[in-house]
Write a protein that holds these residues in place. Structure first.
Motif, short mmCIF file in Angstrom:
data_model
loop_
_atom_site.label_atom_id
_atom_site.label_comp_id
_atom_site.label_asym_id
_atom_site.label_seq_id
_atom_site.Cartn_x
_atom_site.Cartn_y
_atom_site.Cartn_z
N PRO A 65 0.81 -1.27 -0.13
CA PRO A 65 -0.02 -0.10 -0.19
C PRO A 65 0.76 1.05 0.07
CG PRO A 65 -1.00 -1.77 1.60
CD PRO A 65 0.37 -2.45 1.24
N VAL A 66 1.97 1.30 0.82
CA VAL A 66 2.63 2.38 0.71
C VAL A 66 3.33 2.70 -0.54
CG1 VAL A 66 5.12 3.39 1.64
CG2 VAL A 66 3.26 2.44 3.19
N LEU A 67 3.79 1.62 -1.18
CA LEU A 67 4.43 1.77 -2.32
C LEU A 67 3.43 2.44 -3.50
CD1 LEU A 67 6.48 -1.36 -3.02
CD2 LEU A 67 7.28 0.64 -2.79
N LEU A 68 2.20 2.16 -3.46
CA LEU A 68 1.15 2.71 -4.22
C LEU A 68 0.82 3.88 -4.04
CD1 LEU A 68 -1.90 0.76 -5.59
CD2 LEU A 68 -2.04 2.99 -4.79
N LEU A 69 0.81 4.27 -2.94
CA LEU A 69 0.43 5.54 -2.43
C LEU A 69 1.55 6.61 -2.97
CD1 LEU A 69 -1.04 4.84 1.30
CD2 LEU A 69 -2.37 6.16 -0.73
N GLU A 70 3.02 6.22 -2.58
CA GLU A 70 3.93 7.25 -2.79
C GLU A 70 4.12 7.05 -4.34
OE1 GLU A 70 5.34 8.97 -0.83
OE2 GLU A 70 4.70 8.44 1.09
N SER A 71 3.87 6.23 -5.08
CA SER A 71 4.09 6.21 -6.50
C SER A 71 3.10 7.20 -7.07
CB SER A 71 3.83 4.71 -7.11
OG SER A 71 4.83 3.85 -6.56
N ALA A 72 1.91 7.14 -6.50
CA ALA A 72 0.89 7.95 -7.30
C ALA A 72 1.31 9.44 -6.77
CB ALA A 72 -0.47 7.59 -6.58
N LEU A 73 1.55 9.44 -5.76
CA LEU A 73 1.88 10.86 -4.91
C LEU A 73 3.08 11.68 -5.85
CD1 LEU A 73 0.99 10.68 -1.40
CD2 LEU A 73 -0.15 11.88 -2.75
N SER A 78 -3.74 11.95 -6.09
CA SER A 78 -4.40 12.09 -5.11
C SER A 78 -4.61 11.07 -4.11
CB SER A 78 -5.73 12.33 -5.16
OG SER A 78 -6.64 12.38 -4.31
N ALA A 79 -4.03 11.08 -2.71
CA ALA A 79 -3.73 9.96 -1.91
C ALA A 79 -5.38 9.65 -1.71
CB ALA A 79 -3.08 10.34 -0.60
N ASP A 80 -6.33 10.42 -1.43
CA ASP A 80 -7.47 10.26 -1.30
C ASP A 80 -8.21 9.24 -2.19
OD1 ASP A 80 -10.19 10.33 0.45
OD2 ASP A 80 -10.81 11.15 -1.41
N GLN A 81 -8.01 9.51 -3.43
CA GLN A 81 -8.53 8.71 -4.69
C GLN A 81 -8.13 7.33 -4.76
OE1 GLN A 81 -8.37 11.12 -7.94
NE2 GLN A 81 -10.09 12.21 -8.03
N VAL A 82 -6.67 7.25 -4.33
CA VAL A 82 -6.13 5.76 -4.67
C VAL A 82 -5.86 4.93 -3.38
CG1 VAL A 82 -4.59 6.78 -6.29
CG2 VAL A 82 -3.67 6.56 -4.15
N ALA A 83 -6.29 5.58 -2.18
CA ALA A 83 -6.36 4.87 -0.85
C ALA A 83 -7.10 3.47 -1.00
CB ALA A 83 -6.67 5.54 0.31
N PRO A 84 -8.33 3.50 -1.58
CA PRO A 84 -8.72 2.17 -1.44
C PRO A 84 -8.08 1.04 -2.02
CG PRO A 84 -10.36 3.75 -2.02
CD PRO A 84 -9.14 4.24 -2.02
N LEU A 85 -7.60 1.32 -3.19
CA LEU A 85 -6.68 0.41 -3.96
C LEU A 85 -5.30 -0.06 -3.29
CD1 LEU A 85 -6.44 -1.66 -6.40
CD2 LEU A 85 -5.22 -0.02 -7.52
N ALA A 86 -4.86 0.96 -2.28
CA ALA A 86 -3.87 0.62 -1.70
C ALA A 86 -4.10 -0.37 -0.61
CB ALA A 86 -3.42 1.92 -0.74
N ALA A 87 -5.30 -0.04 -0.05
CA ALA A 87 -5.78 -1.40 1.07
C ALA A 87 -6.02 -2.45 -0.05
CB ALA A 87 -7.02 -1.03 1.53
N GLY A 88 -6.51 -2.64 -1.07
CA GLY A 88 -6.86 -3.68 -1.87
C GLY A 88 -5.64 -4.47 -2.11
N PHE A 89 -4.45 -3.83 -2.35
CA PHE A 89 -3.13 -4.48 -2.52
C PHE A 89 -2.69 -5.44 -1.30
CE2 PHE A 89 -2.74 -2.81 -6.68
CZ PHE A 89 -1.88 -3.54 -7.39
#
Length: 350
Positions: A65-73, A78-89
């Motif tokens: 999840p951290v990798l997904l969030l930091e890659s998007a940022l 937007s962290a808020d927009q991608v946060a659900p998929l971060a949990a999904g991973f």
């Protein structure tokens, strides 16, 4: 933490004082923890809820999840927009661990009973399967938060490809278990599929959801895959480097299952005839596992296999750093680099 009945408590905030926490990934990890807790809360009435809480709480370091969030940022997402998929991973990752524990016969996970030990194999298989499908549910939540349909479609393909790679890698691992050979190329392909696939997909998905350029998304994917290979090599080394009880799985698991871990392959390559014979004896012989593990540790040190494995991981980490050069300078790029640096040092990510 567990409550008085032995059930996992809700995700607790970090007990590390804020002034002592490294600045690198604390915010992203907190976002991921909140998103995971929200997903679990939404499933409270589900018959699988108890099993999922047992598997997910307390959470680990939430690397994917951290990798997904930091890659998007890093690409302006937007962290808020991608946060659900971060949990999904993380859901997908934990589902794969539940399957692994059944296949390997490991009774412990993160220092307590593995799901199949607590709930039985049949129920654990079903619960793990649910987590693989849940990742697509979290993609739907990203769409509701404003991610364009075309990006959702692109990421769906990325996630599905990663799932297929994981199963191919797991099958390859079973085929190679018990086989000692000097060819590390086959091992690296196995790791690329089984372990690195999900890290690569997390980074790539973050870049796609941020609507990054093909060059930037490819750089993130290269970073994630290289990090995943290094991560698995470090995992192979944990039975010989980690303090007792901190490896996340029994230290004798690879020995018992005769998994194609890199230090074993390198010992076979670099050892003399007598050392190779001893290696085969330790892997195939009978006797107390802990004693055989101690002898194996000494053999891997004598042949230089542990150092050679660490050198291989470090080369992959250097490739991580090179891949990040294609990204624009930002604190988030620096945080991704810090994650790679962790695997080449003794510093703990908090």
């Amino acid at each position: 933490m567990l409550d008085a009945q032995g059930n996992p408590e809700p995700f607790a905030p970090s007990r590390i004082p804020s002034e002592k926490r490294p600045l690198r990934v604390v915010e992203s990890r907190q976002t991921a923890r909140h998103s995971l807790e929200s997903w679990l809360d939404s499933r409270n009435e589900d018959s699988l809820a108890e099993q999922h809480r047992w598997a997910l709480a307390p959470p680990g370091k939430l690397l994917r999840p951290v990798l997904l969030l930091e890659s998007a940022l890093a690409l302006g997402g937007s962290a808020d927009q991608v946060a659900p998929l971060a949990a999904g991973f993380e859901l997908m990752h934990v589902g794969s661990l539940m399957h692994d524990d059944i296949i390997d016969g490991d009774e412990l996970r993160r220092g307590r009973a593995a799901n199949h030990s607590r709930y039985g194999v049949d129920r654990t298989v079903v619960a793990a399967d649910a987590l693989f499908f849940a990742v697509f549910q979290t993609l739907g939540e990203c769409r509701l938060r404003g991610v364009p349909d075309r990006l959702i479609t692109d990421v769906t393909a990325v996630v599905a490809e990663a799932g297929l790679d994981i199963t191919r890698g797991a099958t390859m691992e079973l085929d190679l278990s018990g086989v000692l050979h000097p060819d590390t190329g086959t091992y690296l392909e196995l790791v690329r599929l089984k372990t690195a696939a999900l890290l690569r997909a997390a980074c790539r998905s973050g870049g796609v959801l941020a609507d990054g350029s093909p060059e930037h998304v490819a750089a993130l994917a290269d970073f994630g895959e290289s990090l995943g290979v290094a991560f698995q090599i470090k995992d192979d080394l944990l039975p010989y480097t980690a303090p007792p009880g901190t490896a996340g799985k029994p230290p004798t698991s690879d020995l018992r299952n005769r998994r194609p871990a890199l230090p074993l392959l390198l010992a076979h390559r670099h050892g003399d005839d007598a050392q190779r014979a001893l290696l085969t004896e330790l892997l195939t012989g009978e006797g107390e596992e802990e004693l055989r593990q101690e002898r194996l540790h000494r053999l891997l040190e004598t042949t230089g296999a542990l150092k050679a494995a660490q050198d291989t991981a470090n080369r992959r980490l250097e490739r991580c750093r090179k891949a990040l050069e294609a990204l624009p300078h930002s604190p988030h790029r620096s945080r991704l680099a810090a994650l790679a640096d962790h695997f080449s040092s003794r510093e703990q990510i908090r």
